[in-house]
Design a protein around this motif. Structure first.
Motif, short mmCIF file in Angstrom:
data_model
loop_
_atom_site.label_atom_id
_atom_site.label_comp_id
_atom_site.label_asym_id
_atom_site.label_seq_id
_atom_site.Cartn_x
_atom_site.Cartn_y
_atom_site.Cartn_z
N HIS A 203 0.83 -1.21 0.00
CA HIS A 203 0.00 0.00 0.00
C HIS A 203 0.86 1.26 0.00
CE1 HIS A 203 -3.96 -2.04 1.03
NE2 HIS A 203 -3.06 -3.02 1.10
N PRO A 205 2.30 4.82 -1.13
CA PRO A 205 1.68 5.99 -1.78
C PRO A 205 2.21 6.17 -3.19
CG PRO A 205 3.37 6.70 -0.25
CD PRO A 205 3.24 5.22 -0.05
N THR A 207 3.51 8.65 -4.39
CA THR A 207 4.80 9.36 -4.35
C THR A 207 5.97 8.39 -4.29
OG1 THR A 207 4.48 9.56 -1.94
CG2 THR A 207 3.89 11.46 -3.31
N ALA A 217 4.86 12.74 -8.43
CA ALA A 217 3.58 12.05 -8.41
C ALA A 217 2.64 12.61 -9.48
CB ALA A 217 2.94 12.19 -7.02
N LEU A 233 -3.09 5.92 -9.24
CA LEU A 233 -3.74 5.25 -8.11
C LEU A 233 -4.71 4.18 -8.60
CD1 LEU A 233 -4.12 5.05 -5.07
CD2 LEU A 233 -5.88 6.83 -5.24
#
Length: 307
Positions: A203, A205, A207, A217, A233
């Motif tokens: 999980h 991010p 970034t 990002a 995402l």
């Protein structure tokens, strides 16, 4: 402005469930002639596709690369790769579409390096000897698909693993056509997918993935929107959902165990995530999917539409 890229199991058909272990066989004119030999860009959420041109020519789009190729050649389109084809009207050859993850699992058992072979979009030049080796394999896949005998999916997948071995040999010989036409963006998308495969259970991010690729990002999200038609995402979440579906259908693990294996803090959080992205709870999905498999894999998609 982002665009929606259609997601099909086969071009023009509704996408089949990503967890379903299956394969399909047809000849290029069957799917392409009704569309005037022009297959617009689309994706297969969980299916790898292998085409072998025995005659004709094609302009191939693979993510952000555009490649001109003439028969004889082989085209590999991994799951989630945006692709399209413009064939000349004399084009012919076999096309196999198979569920990528089960095929990778089989390949990993017999030759681990085949997994990366199946994940790399590519167009490869063939010669007469290659056709002599590959065509009997494709024809055997066709027989398994048409007959539908007991174990035909297992037999078809084993034959496709043999095709993958030949593809790996062609790569070693440097037979790819796209090396000079390959875009930097396509390479970045492949690197992102590899990173997601390696870390989706953590999980991370967006970034963190961006840093691994050496971009921001925002740049990664714009890249995914441009090439894949979805956010970065969305790519990560789709990988998590696919793995969750596969484990719910093909393992006896409890939902709590599956949630933990996928990196969720608790079962309730996993349930909310799964329902948000699929519209059903993990329990309802598992029950419906298992009923569909018992009734016959080909009807699984229909059974789940009402889940």
């Amino acid at each position: 402005m982002s665009r929606a890229i259609p997601n099909y199991a086969l071009y023009g058909d509704q996408a089949r469930p990503a967890w379903l272990a299956t394969f399909d066989f047809e000849w290029i004119p069957q799917r392409s002639l009704p569309y005037n030999w022009d297959i617009q860009p689309h994706t297969h959420d969980a299916f790898v596709q292998v085409l072998m041109l025995t005659q004709g020519q094609v302009r191939v789009r693979l993510d952000h690369a555009s490649i001109e190729a003439a028969a004889p050649c082989l085209i590999v389109v991994p799951a989630q790769t945006v692709h399209g084809f413009r064939f000349t009207p004399d084009t012919d050859g076999p096309v196999v579409t198979a569920t990528q993850r089960p095929l990778e699992s089989l390949a990993a058992l017999v030759m681990p390096e085949l997994v990366q072979t199946l994940r790399l979009p590519q167009v490869m030049a063939l010669n007469g000897d290659d056709l002599d080796r590959l065509m009997p394999l494709f024809l055997a896949v066709e027989r398994e698909h048409r007959a539908g005998d007991t174990g035909h999916v297992a037999a078809g997948m084993a034959l496709l693993a043999a095709v993958a071995v030949h593809i790996a040999r062609l790569r070693q010989q440097g037979r790819g056509l796209q090396s000079q036409q390959r875009s930097r963006k396509a390479g970045q998308i492949e690197a992102f997918r590899r990173a997601v495969d390696a870390h989706f259970r953590e999980h991370l991010p967006v970034t963190a993935y961006a840093a691994e690729l050496g971009v921001t990002a925002g740049q990664l999200t714009r890249l995914c929107q441009e090439v894949l038609g979805m956010s970065s995402l969305d790519v990560v979440n789709a990988r998590l959902v696919h793995e969750a579906q596969r484990e719910l259908v093909y393992t006896p693990s409890s939902i709590k165990q599956i949630a933990a294996s996928l990196g969720f803090a608790d079962e309730a959080y996993f349930g909310r995530f799964f329902r948000k992205h699929t519209g059903v709870t993990p329990t309802a999905f598992r029950e419906s999917a298992l009923r569909a498999l018992q009734d016959g894999g080909d009807d699984a998609g229909k059974a789940l539409e009402g889940a």
